[in-house]
Design a protein around this motif. Sequence first.
Motif, PDB file in Angstrom:
ATOM      1  N   GLY A   1       0.862  -1.215  -0.080  1.00  0.00           N
ATOM      2  CA  GLY A   1       0.162  -0.025   0.009  1.00  0.00           C
ATOM      3  C   GLY A   1       0.807   1.076   0.017  1.00  0.00           C
ATOM      4  O   GLY A   1       0.801   2.322  -0.702  1.00  0.00           O
ATOM      5  N   LEU A   2       1.885   1.128   0.772  1.00  0.00           N
ATOM      6  CA  LEU A   2       2.957   2.416   0.778  1.00  0.00           C
ATOM      7  C   LEU A   2       3.675   2.604  -0.556  1.00  0.00           C
ATOM      8  O   LEU A   2       3.696   3.734  -1.008  1.00  0.00           O
ATOM      9  N   PHE A   3       4.066   1.570  -1.124  1.00  0.00           N
ATOM     10  CA  PHE A   3       4.597   1.547  -2.505  1.00  0.00           C
ATOM     11  C   PHE A   3       3.580   2.024  -3.437  1.00  0.00           C
ATOM     12  O   PHE A   3       4.084   2.726  -4.172  1.00  0.00           O
ATOM     13  N   LEU A   4       2.376   1.497  -3.332  1.00  0.00           N
ATOM     14  CA  LEU A   4       1.592   1.933  -4.423  1.00  0.00           C
ATOM     15  C   LEU A   4       1.508   3.483  -4.663  1.00  0.00           C
ATOM     16  O   LEU A   4       1.151   3.860  -5.847  1.00  0.00           O
ATOM     17  N   LYS A   5       1.322   4.074  -3.666  1.00  0.00           N
ATOM     18  CA  LYS A   5       1.063   5.445  -3.436  1.00  0.00           C
ATOM     19  C   LYS A   5       2.076   6.317  -4.438  1.00  0.00           C
ATOM     20  O   LYS A   5       1.700   7.435  -4.941  1.00  0.00           O
ATOM     21  N   GLU A   6       3.145   5.731  -4.764  1.00  0.00           N
ATOM     22  CA  GLU A   6       4.266   6.187  -5.401  1.00  0.00           C
ATOM     23  C   GLU A   6       4.272   5.748  -6.875  1.00  0.00           C
ATOM     24  O   GLU A   6       5.128   5.977  -7.757  1.00  0.00           O
ATOM     25  N   CYS A   7       3.623   4.931  -7.288  1.00  0.00           N
ATOM     26  CA  CYS A   7       3.222   4.188  -8.574  1.00  0.00           C
ATOM     27  C   CYS A   7       1.853   4.346  -9.439  1.00  0.00           C
ATOM     28  O   CYS A   7       1.086   3.543  -8.973  1.00  0.00           O
ATOM     29  N   PRO A   8       2.000   5.458  -9.948  1.00  0.00           N
ATOM     30  CA  PRO A   8       0.386   5.857 -10.269  1.00  0.00           C
ATOM     31  C   PRO A   8      -0.215   5.194 -11.265  1.00  0.00           C
ATOM     32  O   PRO A   8      -1.461   4.895 -11.625  1.00  0.00           O
ATOM     33  N   ASN A   9       0.580   4.236 -11.994  1.00  0.00           N
ATOM     34  CA  ASN A   9      -0.136   3.569 -13.107  1.00  0.00           C
ATOM     35  C   ASN A   9       0.078   2.251 -12.850  1.00  0.00           C
ATOM     36  O   ASN A   9      -0.577   1.137 -13.652  1.00  0.00           O
ATOM     37  N   ALA A  10       0.263   1.571 -11.542  1.00  0.00           N
ATOM     38  CA  ALA A  10       0.293   0.217 -10.978  1.00  0.00           C
ATOM     39  C   ALA A  10      -0.921  -0.243 -10.593  1.00  0.00           C
ATOM     40  O   ALA A  10      -1.632   0.308  -9.951  1.00  0.00           O
ATOM     41  N   LYS A  11      -1.155  -1.753 -10.975  1.00  0.00           N
ATOM     42  CA  LYS A  11      -2.255  -2.261  -9.985  1.00  0.00           C
ATOM     43  C   LYS A  11      -1.668  -3.552  -9.197  1.00  0.00           C
ATOM     44  O   LYS A  11      -0.801  -3.904  -9.605  1.00  0.00           O
ATOM     45  N   VAL A  12      -2.504  -3.933  -8.144  1.00  0.00           N
ATOM     46  CA  VAL A  12      -1.920  -4.744  -7.495  1.00  0.00           C
ATOM     47  C   VAL A  12      -2.603  -6.206  -7.437  1.00  0.00           C
ATOM     48  O   VAL A  12      -3.838  -6.169  -7.793  1.00  0.00           O
ATOM     49  N   ILE A  13      -2.004  -7.145  -7.808  1.00  0.00           N
ATOM     50  CA  ILE A  13      -2.408  -8.423  -8.214  1.00  0.00           C
ATOM     51  C   ILE A  13      -2.209  -9.254  -6.867  1.00  0.00           C
ATOM     52  O   ILE A  13      -1.463  -9.588  -6.142  1.00  0.00           O
ATOM     53  N   VAL A  14      -3.458  -9.941  -6.524  1.00  0.00           N
ATOM     54  CA  VAL A  14      -3.492 -10.778  -5.304  1.00  0.00           C
ATOM     55  C   VAL A  14      -4.653 -11.869  -5.441  1.00  0.00           C
ATOM     56  O   VAL A  14      -5.652 -11.973  -6.456  1.00  0.00           O
TER      57      VAL A  14
END
Length: 318
Positions: free
Chosen positions: A79-92
């Motif tokens: 979650g912390l890292f995603l805040k700095e990756c504007p074009n990324a999606k998390v796969i789970v």
Amino acid sequence: MSIYRIDSRISLVDLMDLSLQERTGSYIINEESLTIVETSASPSIPHLKKGLSKLNINLEDIQYIILTHIHLDHAGGAGLFLKECPNAKVIVHPKGRRHLSDPVRLIRGARAVYGEKFDDLFHPIVPIPEDRMIVMEHEEKLKLSENCTLTFYHTPGHANHHLSIFDSVSNGMFTGDTCGIQYTVGSKHFYIPSTSPNQFSPENMKDSIRMYKGLQLDRLYFGHYGVTEEVSFALGEVERWLDLFMGKSKEHFSSKRTGEENVKAISAVLFELTKSTMVQKGVDPDNPIFKLVTLDTNVSAMGIVDYFVRQSKGEKSS
């Protein structure tokens, strides 16, 4: 922090989890859709960012962040890292999604295990918005380029919310904790299971390993830690050690003890079993690798004790 270039496509960044070298890493798959496998916990994010910078990767270029499972040493920093990756999606995994969007239970469970060390090891755990996540079902595929397709497998055993990710180009599997831990000491490699609480199932773990064997893989990319090409040997060793762990633990488990007492007794047995085997094969007994072995066998003892308690209550693995 170090970077290991596995080949022209895949690199491994040491995330210095728990401030320990070669504990947990992030795999960078350099394809048309740039993809990262694992983030570790939030204190590891500066190491991940530094590694990406050394690889000349911009955070806005990241398309996918894949989490093998939601245990905090693999996913706590997502979650912390995603805040700095504007074009990324998390796969789970589908069973992990709600815990990432609302991590209250994750935090509670980790605090129960790590106590007052929790904040230093894991804080902060940032919720991930629902619209930034992609759920992958069993055998679902994701195309990263014309030549590369990832296939996702549901592989319970270590946890019910566990994904393994097959890379078509290298014929390799990103294993998370499904088939255990690789310890590397010089040219020597050791493979033991990871049986942490609270969903560990030896039956499911063996089923997942059998699935791996059926795929005739050329590589295993371990969450802890690094890559191996001696796939058949590694999987056989994890199965063998799983039987050893369960057999020795059963000998030392007592329903008359508290859970904490059982964990202490079984942890000591698993540590001595693992250390003596490694020393017999030439590892110096003072090697710092045994700091990792101490940590891992303690957490594995927790999972085995939890499994025995669930079995005694008639609970089935799911």
